[in-house]
Design an enzyme around this catalytic site. Structure first.
Site, PDB file in Angstrom:
ATOM      1  N   GLY A 246    -109.640 -34.569 -37.164  1.00 18.40           N
ATOM      2  CA  GLY A 246    -109.893 -34.670 -35.728  1.00 18.40           C
ATOM      3  C   GLY A 246    -108.608 -34.615 -34.933  1.00 18.40           C
ATOM      4  CG  PHE A 247    -105.609 -33.729 -36.486  1.00 24.32           C
ATOM      5  CD1 PHE A 247    -105.041 -34.567 -37.439  1.00 24.32           C
ATOM      6  CD2 PHE A 247    -106.224 -32.566 -36.902  1.00 24.32           C
ATOM      7  CE1 PHE A 247    -105.085 -34.241 -38.785  1.00 24.32           C
ATOM      8  CE2 PHE A 247    -106.275 -32.238 -38.251  1.00 24.32           C
ATOM      9  CZ  PHE A 247    -105.698 -33.065 -39.189  1.00 24.32           C
ATOM     10  N   GLY A 474    -111.315 -38.184 -42.929  1.00 27.36           N
ATOM     11  CA  GLY A 474    -110.602 -37.680 -44.090  1.00 27.36           C
ATOM     12  C   GLY A 474    -109.428 -38.576 -44.403  1.00 27.36           C
ATOM     13  CB  THR A 475    -108.050 -41.260 -42.381  1.00 32.17           C
ATOM     14  OG1 THR A 475    -109.331 -41.726 -41.956  1.00 32.17           O
ATOM     15  CG2 THR A 475    -107.521 -40.277 -41.364  1.00 32.17           C
ATOM     16  CB  ALA A 517    -106.920 -49.412 -41.464  1.00 31.94           C
ATOM     17  CG  ASN A 638    -106.314 -46.151 -51.559  1.00 30.30           C
ATOM     18  OD1 ASN A 638    -105.865 -45.020 -51.707  1.00 30.30           O
ATOM     19  ND2 ASN A 638    -107.091 -46.718 -52.436  1.00 30.30           N
ATOM     20  CB  THR A 641    -106.288 -42.874 -48.436  1.00 29.77           C
ATOM     21  OG1 THR A 641    -106.055 -44.266 -48.297  1.00 29.77           O
ATOM     22  CG2 THR A 641    -107.420 -42.645 -49.413  1.00 29.77           C
ATOM     23  CD  GLN A 645    -104.306 -41.692 -42.498  1.00 23.86           C
ATOM     24  OE1 GLN A 645    -104.214 -41.391 -41.316  1.00 23.86           O
ATOM     25  NE2 GLN A 645    -104.785 -42.843 -42.894  1.00 23.86           N
ATOM     26  CD  GLU A 712    -102.274 -41.636 -33.606  1.00 24.65           C
ATOM     27  OE1 GLU A 712    -102.117 -41.059 -32.538  1.00 24.65           O
ATOM     28  OE2 GLU A 712    -102.947 -42.669 -33.737  1.00 24.65           O
TER      29      GLU A 712
END
Lengths: 755, 338
Positions: A246-247, A474-475, A517, A638, A641, A645, A712
């Site tokens: 999405g970003f 997807g994160t 998160a 994690n 993931t 990222q 980010e």
């Protein structure tokens, strides 16, 4: 907040969780079982194609749809001339976007949705769309951004922070600084291009509307759809189990979502609308182009006496959006005085919006390059310059950090990189036809958190369920929700079933600002606690339980068992309690929100990024050989993931440094390169080795998990590290991103006089 | 995309018959460019004649010790063919510098020769001007965003002239074939003919809508390579915005036949600078009999770029092309293989 209850057990330490070794949703994705918004099966779907304006400004005169309407398979052609009238919505910043849903005939940008063709098949809709005959009244457009910088004005509405800031006397400190620089950097328009472009499937059943939409905010979609269509929110369900990236572009509800629902009503059957790749350049948000003037003044020891960062950027004529490129410059380093400003220039382009690290991405690209210029002017090592100005507290707000370990990050990353081998004189390190350079920069991104809710259920089959109306871009949201629930329930994470992406689940905030998160996971232990309390009550009241007669305060949990704190031989499994009690499921609702005390602190994530770049002396092609980075992001929930990222963020930073730019045609305002062949992002060959680590020091003053969010920060700083490495390699300072071979060729080297 | 019919041809004659019967029919090879352009509504053939089943997928010994490449040989197969790698590394390098592995697996030799410009003003029908897409409408690029456009051989009579065109040919393969002086074999209703590849693509002249001298009712059957002269000393240099999957800002195909340090013969062409692979006979000739030195190469670079004219965003190509020529010829002379 729920009323205080007797503690059934101690809350588990959330900062140390057993990790799932693989992504929760990994198998579903690689086997194609994961369903995306356009793939949901609905009965008898029709297909909609969005038609866009070909002028940047003015109004629609007429849309002749006679030929299109007669084309095979066409069910409806919806335009501003025949669209159902919708209630006029009130603006609700910040995420509320000015969408064009055919209520007016005005044209604000080239590429604006102006018609929807709905047909039995996608091909039929696409063909019919070519048969529309559209005429316009085209008054002159506001396009030339660089030529209209003097039109810059403050934003009409203040955002979370004021657009301008002032601390101390910058002009005096600048003029008193023995070393100073005054440089201007520019960054281009960028458009989000996640793997999955936006897509919507809308289906009405009577007054009830179900919308499958690729989104970062299912609850926001639900609110916007209901408000725009003028229907009760309870009549709308939004669903999105998987978001293919999405970003930031999927954090707002854009025109196509509302139009798809409108079309489904008009043709009285489900409609699917996939935004095409070329339609990603305008109708679904843009990162604005920026012009950033940076003035820095320093003493002989490198201490910053003055920092000034003034930003002018474009915004859509439809609405203001501020990319706050100078925000981080207020607190990134200590400085005696500090002054920033942001100005907007109205332009006939699509609406600007959040794009990965809005502000920090473009801001650190410029500011951290300027710091490198200052270091060069001071003849000082760039890392030493950062350390000399290390901010021990938030100097802007005069508050302590909840946690900051940036020094350790600098140390670890520079050691792994071999920063000490850097030749301080640019243009000196040669390998064959290549000039080699080292560069570094600081990464920074805020730590955000919002109120969130979650549901936890303990099931009689030995498994547990956790759910929230959040989304996984997807994160890794699925993965860390499973881990957090497992930790709170004393179960193995493989025993947790996760559901998200459905607006009927408990409310969760937008997945933006790297906050998912840090917002959603803290609600899970609360929900788990409520569920375990119910389970304990069942056990202590059950004569067949070994725990009968105890109070729930006497009970601890371990490995899926309730255990007496006093006598560990008395225990039984959750499943045994539940099966014996009518095979029932116990459920807990939890919520979490930022503590009041958070006002007393500032929370930021930090990172140290080092890059090695090779530049060919004849072709001037830059090649990123390696990037080494260490981040201070609190708890790394994690490894797979999380590191992934951060790596993804760095790749995008390389893109920002070297490749990515939407080229706007100067006379039509249309994006010329609206395809992934011509809109350049890095390919594998552009990314050398990425060596990314995290300090993994929990920030429990920020939240109980100690996790600050990592979506980010990877894109910040790294662009400047690459640019600074190019300077170190070539002696050429290119202040206009992206740094393409032609710019490197044409730039003058500071070493040319001696070379 | 417009509605169209599809048919499969099993012989060149049948394929030719099908396109002769329908003037807006097109041959379908790998489809990597044509199908995109149909989706963009730039090309709208009423019929596609699928030629993938013709027996044109072989690489066979050609006349005079060369090789004959069937028109349907896929770019991947051609690039990795043992005799091409050994005798014509320049061609192999050029092919591998183009597109992506997936596209090369589909794209054919004949189709690559016919791929159309990636000029934004051509591929996006929302732009009101393109003499190639809508003859007579003018050129949107000349006053638009023209970083990827031509600096040599273009027609520049102002944005509104029906002749103006500054588009570039996007192929890498064709640049190498031009340097190698290959010959295109075609078959038409009246028989077969041979076209030197250097004459196959045309400059825009007064009719920018016409890319090549191939007639609509002709089919490319093969490309013949002359005997290998540059196997030891050649180089394909592609300068681009990223390391892969980007069209050339400038590319150089350079082949040298050396006698000691003296250049006996040379093949030399540029990509990314013109409406066709740019072959300057004058520059190529200036290499012959000269020592393979930077001095020689610099002179040749100046000759090759003589008359070049840049625009707002692509002026850099003139100097970049010169530096790239010197580099490519230097590497070729050193005999370094990619």
């Amino acid at each position: 907040m729920p009323p205080a209850m007797p503690a059934a057990q101690e809350e588990k330490d959330s900062t140390v969780q057993k990790q799932l070794p693989h992504r929760y949703d990994g198998v579903a994705k690689v086997t194609g079982k994961a369903k995306y918004a356009h793939e949901f099966e609905v009965p008898n779907p029709a297909y909609a194609v969005m038609v866009q304006s070909t002028i940047p400004s003015g109004s629609l005169k007429f849309i002749d749809q006679s030929a299109a309407a007669k084309a095979p398979g066409v069910l409806a052609v919806i335009t501003p001339f025949n669209a159902p009238e919708l209630p006029k919505p009130k603006p609700q910043p910040p995420a509320r976007r000015h969408v064009t849903v055919f209520q007016e005939k005005d044209i604000w940008y080239n590429g604006q949705p102006i018609a929807l063709v709905v047909a039995e098949s996608l091909d039929q809709a696409r063909y019919a769309a070519t048969l529309l005959h559209i005429t316009y009244n085209p008054p002159p457009a506001k396009l030339n951004f660089p030529g209209r910088l003097n039109e810059g004005r403050p934003p009409k509405q203040q955002g979370r922070e004021p657009a301008d800031s002032k601390r101390g006397d910058v002009p005096t400190n600048l003029s008193n600084s023995p070393t100073k620089i005054d440089v201007t950097y520019t960054t281009p328009v960028q458009n989000h291009n996640p793997m999955e472009p936006h897509a919507t499937t809308a289906m009405w059943e009577g007054e009830k509307l179900t919308v499958h939409n690729s989104t970062q905010y299912i609850d926001g979609d639900r609110m916007t759809i209901a408000r725009d269509l003028g229907i009760p929110m309870d009549n709308v369900q939004t669903v999105c189990p998987y978001t293919g990236g999405g970003f930031g572009s999927k954090g707002s509800t854009w025109s196509h979502v509302v139009l798809c629902a409108m079309a489904a009503k008009v043709v009285n059957r489900p409609v699917k609308l996939a935004v095409e790749r070329g339609q990603m350049f305008g109708p679904v948000g843009t990162r604005p182009t920026t012009v950033q003037q940076i003035k820095l003044g320093a003493g002989p020891d490198g201490k910053l006496l003055a920092v000034q960062h003034d930003v002018i950027e474009h915004t859509s004529v439809m609405e203001d959006f501020l990319e706050p490129s100078a925000f981080q410059s207020r607190y990134l380093y200590d400085s005696k005085s500090n002054q920033t400003s942001h100005r907007l220039v109205e332009t006939n382009l699509g609406v600007c919006t959040f794009q990965r690290a809005p502000g920090e991405c473009t801001g650190t690209a410029a500011f951290e390059s300027a710091m490198d210029e200052l270091a060069f002017a001071l003849k000082m090592d760039p890392l030493q310059l950062r350390l000399a100005n290390y901010a021990e507290k938030d100097v802007e707000k005069d508050k302590p950090w909840t946690s900051k370990h940036l020094r350790e990050a600098y140390q670890q990353a520079s050691d792994r990189f071999g920063w000490s081998k850097r030749n301080a004189t640019p243009g000196q390190t040669k390998e064959g036809n290549k000039l080699i350079g080292y560069g570094m920069a600081t990464a920074i991104y805020g730590a955000n958190r919002s109120a969130s809710q979650a549901t936890v259920r303990i099931l009689p089959n030995g498994r547990a369920f956790v759910g929230a109306a959040t989304q996984d871009l997807g994160t890794g949201t699925y993965t860390i929700m499973a881990q957090t629930a497992a930790n709170a329930l004393s179960l193995d994470p493989t025993l947790i079933d996760v559901k998200l992406g459905d607006s009927t689940l408990p409310k969760a905030p937008v997945s933006g600002g790297s906050q998912t998160a840090a917002s959603v996971c803290p609600a899970i232990p609360d929900a788990a606690l409520q569920a375990l309390l119910k389970l304990s009550e069942l056990a202590v009241n059950d004569p067949q339980s070994p725990l009968h007669g105890l109070t729930s305060a006497d009970i601890d949990t371990k490995n899926g068992r309730l255990i007496s704190k006093k006598d560990s031989s008395k225990s039984e499994t959750y499943a045994a309690v539940l099966t014996r009690n009518g095979n029932q499921t116990v459920e807990g609702q939890g919520s979490a929100e930022p503590a009041q005390s958070h006002e007393a602190f500032t929370s930021q994530s930090w990172g140290a990024v080092f890059a090695e770049v090779a530049v060919d002396i004849d072709t001037h092609m830059p090649e990123v050989r390696r990037i080494v980075a260490t981040y201070d992001i609190g708890t790394l929930m994690n490894t797979k993931t999380g590191i992934n990222q951060l790596q993804g963020g760095i790749v995008w930073a390389v893109s920002t440094a070297l490749h990515e730019e939407s080229h706007i045609d100067p006379s039509t305002g249309r994006t010329a390169n609206e395809s992934l062949a011509e809109y350049h992002v890095p390919v594998n060959a552009d990314i050398g080795t990425l060596d990314v680590t995290c300090l993994n020091i929990p920030d429990t003053k920020f939240n109980p998990l100690g996790a600050r969010g990592i979506g980010e920060i990877g894109i910040t700083g790294a662009s400047a590290a690459v640019a600074n490495a190019i300077f170190n390699a070539t002696g050429k300072r290119i202040r206009d991103f992206p740094i393409t071979p032609d710019k490197i060729m044409q730039a003058k080297s500071v070493t040319q006089s001696v070379a | 995309m417009n509605p169209f019919s599809y048919q499969r041809a099993d012989t060149p004659e049948a394929a030719l018959h099908a396109v002769t019967a329908d003037r807006s029919a097109k041959f379908l090879g790998g489809g990597t460019n044509l199908v995109d352009l149909m989706k963009y509504n730039v090309e709208h053939p009423t019929a596609l004649v699928d030629i993938n089943h013709l027996s044109l997928s072989e690489i066979t010994p050609g006349p005079n010790g060369g090789l004959s490449i069937g028109a349907l040989v896929r770019n991947s197969d051609l690039a990795n063919h043992r005799e091409i790698v050994a005798g014509y590394p320049l061609l192999s390098q050029a092919l591998l510098a183009g597109a992506s592995a997936q596209l090369r697996n589909m794209a054919t030799t004949g189709g690559n020769l016919l791929q159309r410009t990636r000029c934004y003003y051509f591929t996006d029908t929302a732009f009101p001007q393109c003499n190639k897409r809508m003859p007579g409408s003018g050129c949107g690029a000349i006053q638009g965003f023209n970083r990827i456009h031509a600096i040599l051989g273009q027609t520049d009579k102002g944005a509104n002239s029906p002749e103006t065109c500054i588009a570039t040919n996007p192929s890498d393969m064709s640049v190498a074939m031009s340097a190698l002086n290959a010959t295109v074999q075609v078959q038409g209703p009246k028989g077969k003919r041979s076209i030197p590849v250097r004459d196959f693509h045309r400059l825009p002249g007064a009719t920018p809508q016409v890319d090549t001298v191939l007639r609509p009712d002709e089919l490319i059957t093969a490309v013949d390579l002359p005997s290998a002269r540059f196997a030891k000393n050649s180089w394909y240099l592609k300068v681009r915005d990223r390391q892969s999957y980007a069209f050339a800002l400038v590319s150089v195909a350079a082949g040298l036949e050396l006698d000691g340090n003296t250049i006996k013969s040379a093949g030399f062409a540029l990509g990314g600078v013109a409406h066709k692979p740019w072959h300057s006979p004058e520059a190529e000739h200036a290499l012959i009999g000269q020592p393979a030195t930077p001095d020689t190469f610099r002179k040749v670079a100046d000759l090759a770029l003589r008359g070049a004219k840049g625009y707002e965003h692509n002026e850099f190509k003139i100097e970049l092309a010169k530096q790239s020529i010197v580099r490519a010829l230097t590497v070729a002379a050193q005999g370094v293989q990619a």
